[in-house]
Design a protein around this motif. Sequence first.
Motif, PDB file in Angstrom:
ATOM      1  N   LEU A  60       0.828  -1.201   0.000  1.00  0.00           N
ATOM      2  CA  LEU A  60       0.000   0.000   0.000  1.00  0.00           C
ATOM      3  C   LEU A  60       0.868   1.260   0.000  1.00  0.00           C
ATOM      4  O   LEU A  60       0.533   2.256  -0.644  1.00  0.00           O
ATOM      5  N   CYS A  70       3.763   1.587  -1.424  1.00  0.00           N
ATOM      6  CA  CYS A  70       4.176   1.753  -2.830  1.00  0.00           C
ATOM      7  C   CYS A  70       3.078   2.473  -3.607  1.00  0.00           C
ATOM      8  O   CYS A  70       3.336   3.437  -4.330  1.00  0.00           O
ATOM      9  N   ASP A  71       1.855   2.006  -3.458  1.00  0.00           N
ATOM     10  CA  ASP A  71       0.743   2.587  -4.221  1.00  0.00           C
ATOM     11  C   ASP A  71       0.576   4.070  -3.898  1.00  0.00           C
ATOM     12  O   ASP A  71       0.436   4.899  -4.794  1.00  0.00           O
ATOM     13  N   LEU A  72       0.572   4.395  -2.610  1.00  0.00           N
ATOM     14  CA  LEU A  72       0.332   5.785  -2.201  1.00  0.00           C
ATOM     15  C   LEU A  72       1.482   6.692  -2.629  1.00  0.00           C
ATOM     16  O   LEU A  72       1.261   7.829  -3.043  1.00  0.00           O
ATOM     17  N   GLU A 104       3.901   6.081  -5.083  1.00  0.00           N
ATOM     18  CA  GLU A 104       4.051   6.175  -6.542  1.00  0.00           C
ATOM     19  C   GLU A 104       3.020   7.119  -7.134  1.00  0.00           C
ATOM     20  O   GLU A 104       3.311   7.873  -8.062  1.00  0.00           O
TER      21      GLU A 104
END
Lengths: 477, 477
Positions: free
Chosen positions: A312, A314-316, A318
């Motif tokens: 998560l 990484c997602d936030l 990136e």
Amino acid sequence: MRTFFRPRSVAVVGASRRRGGYHLIKNLLVGYKGRIYPVNPNYSDIEGLPCYPSLDTIPQPVDLAILFIPAPSVPGVLETCARKGIRRVMIQSAGFAEVGPEGTRIQSRCSEIARQAGIRIWGPNCMGLVDVHNRTYLSFMHPRIHEAGLTPGPVSLIVQSGMLSAGFLADLAGRGIAGIAKACSIGNRMDVDECDLMEYLLEDEQTRVIALYLESVPRGRRLVEMARGSPKPILLLLGGRSRSGAKAALSHTSSLAGDARLSASVLQGAGILLMEDFHQMMETAEGLAMLPPLGNPCRVAILTFSGGAGILSCDLLEREGFVIHELAETTKKEIRRVFPPWMPVANPVDLYPALELHGRVKAYHEALSAVLRDPGFDVVLIHYFAGLERKDLDLPAIRDEARQRGKGVLFWVIGLAEEVAAFQKKAKAVGLPVYRELLRAAEALTAARSWTATQRATPRRGHPHGDPASTERRIRA
Amino acid sequence: MRTFFRPRSVAVVGASRRRGGYHLIKNLLVGYKGRIYPVNPNYSDIEGLPCYPSLDTIPQPVDLAILFIPAPSVPGVLETCARKGIRRVMIQSAGFAEVGPEGTRIQSRCSEIARQAGIRIWGPNCMGLVDVHNRTYLSFMHPRIHEAGLTPGPVSLIVQSGMLSAGFLADLAGRGIAGIAKACSIGNRMDVDECDLMEYLLEDEQTRVIALYLESVPRGRRLVEMARGSPKPILLLLGGRSRSGAKAALSHTSSLAGDARLSASVLQGAGILLMEDFHQMMETAEGLAMLPPLGNPCRVAILTFSGGAGILSCDLLEREGFVIHELAETTKKEIRRVFPPWMPVANPVDLYPALELHGRVKAYHEALSAVLRDPGFDVVLIHYFAGLERKDLDLPAIRDEARQRGKGVLFWVIGLAEEVAAFQKKAKAVGLPVYRELLRAAEALTAARSWTATQRATPRRGHPHGDPASTERRIRA
């Protein structure tokens, strides 16, 4: 402005043995070092201090008068101030321009008297000043607010809201969010405004970041100029941008939001960071005070105890344009020393099996040292579970190693309530930011990167820590 | 699925006197009512329970076997399960498809044995089940996690993350966020997956909202179908949407995010609410469990103790399309009874002077009754400061009055730490949602409005409370 922040003597007109008039005296007695003169014809003394029937019966000179009396009596008292040579007055009572034509008339009268006598007025309709480091509370706030324990820290507030300068501070302390330097409640700001206070706070040693809650920006050009020259990050939460909000702002602090609506791009162009909510502003401000300058691209390594939280993150990150790429081969090799043989090393570094094998202190410190030495990274986001193991990380060592390498380190922490609170406190005390939600950690990094970009665009300004230029504190006044 | 959730007997293969194998037994002993069979050839007993050298030496039938042994030993034990007629197995150990080809081979072998024997497998690489209402903990999580006190509540979790089903629950409880019904950690979901568990939870009395953290959606079509027929709100946080996140998901739960990437519009079209962060998901889920159906336009009245917070609430809510308009004349007249004469009544209703005049209980209750009777409003957002006054609001009365009028009531609370915690607990116990940040309160209202719109588009489904259609619990199976 110095006299407002550090008066040698304070008279409290409207001091009392109950409610706000009593709180003012009680709060002053906590930590204020100067002379205190309660003024009220109905009492001979309050909390052991002799009480004066009026300002002009005080035998000594008075630096600052705090007025906590009904609005219609204020003009008369201001005239007494003029006669007695009191040049700083803080009007904390309400009932002025915010309530309609009659209040507006009183406020204009006050303005006139003040101008003629050279008196500077802070307020009216405000909660004054809370100086947390010096425990100087010039405010009618309830004493339980500071008795609950305020956290001294690097963020100063200038707010058109009493709540944000009082109850909110207790709320922040209770949640372990954002230590405060000074909180200035400016109310209707008939004279002293956010620009005057910013000038003082830009020079204030204890203030590293300035956060503003305003309901309009009448001196927008001045604010933008000051922000352009500021070595300290400035965050702004602008209330009243909606139709219903603007209407409410008029009766709250008599602010005409529509009058001076500045475009977001002008404010952002000056390096002002625009915020959406109170808590978000404070958590971001704290990150800005503690994180080093961050370039763009900004490369983040993640140490985690949870695969899901790593993903998560990484997602936030990136999504905000941060780069989460592979670790260098040498870094992987070093981390492999604490990993079980079957487990591949990657970024995010999932330390869970390593924690099981070596305990968390060894696992975290080895992995962190390795990524701090990896030239491919600018920031390390560490996920941490507080509780379960007794031995804790060596936070001063982590701070020192990060500084030595010129890198940012921040924590996302979850865990058992008491242990989380203790960890937050310890980490913040050594200057390491701690977040309890991943979204907030990502927001803080984004703000720090944006602030660094603004600084680099106007290279005369320095970062509040690290950068030698900051010591000059060059402010175009 | 019922046998997984309510087994009459549980065997724990890999039970031990230390670490995870010990925690499994300790956790079962807390509240699980069935028979417990530790299995480990190295012990004669664990925590007073006789320990069996292998599954086939247990004289009685076994409903569920929990396996906490190295991956290579799992296929052999599954064969024993087959022989003994154990048809439900939960594999909590790691070392399967998530670690590479060798683990994948073992996982395939397990699949094969299970298929032939008609065994359903939950896991591997997971933390099992935490059933908070029944205190049934089928998990190797550390006992301090539940000893810290988990909060029973309306939200069930299905997660591809051990952390979210264990440590995170303690974190939520410590912060007073989201009471939990069941937390199901599904790991690599080689057999039992989110759809199987949703089928059970959609029928589960204690579950009013389902929140999912998934790293891929291999049975996307099935998920969407179930969501379309669901009378309970479904929230989804999808990890691995970024490049780096997708890569990490592969080594976390062997999830190929790219394989089954469902478009946000398809998921949202089925009524699934997409989330961004863990805490945000839980706070939104709780709001959905407690708020009544909300139409669009949705008209909000705000009661506040702080002008600034009222203004910011207007800004945040108007941005999301909520309407904050004037109070009816009769409503204003009623509220004027507690207001000082100089103060005009508006929405937001700034109760600060009224609190000073009448104390907060009278001020809040009079104003709230008035706005609840005003036909122009659907929701009341109440700002509240916990602490300073001893007398507290009558929360059950507020809940009853709101329900009677068919209106939503939610709180934003700040204040002194202990008092806030106590208030949160009391309010949630009677079914009133409480938020500590305005942004979150606005998000919860937005989610509730969106969920109501989905329901109305497919009118056979009912709302989990209030709406009689919900009692049918019609699920297309």
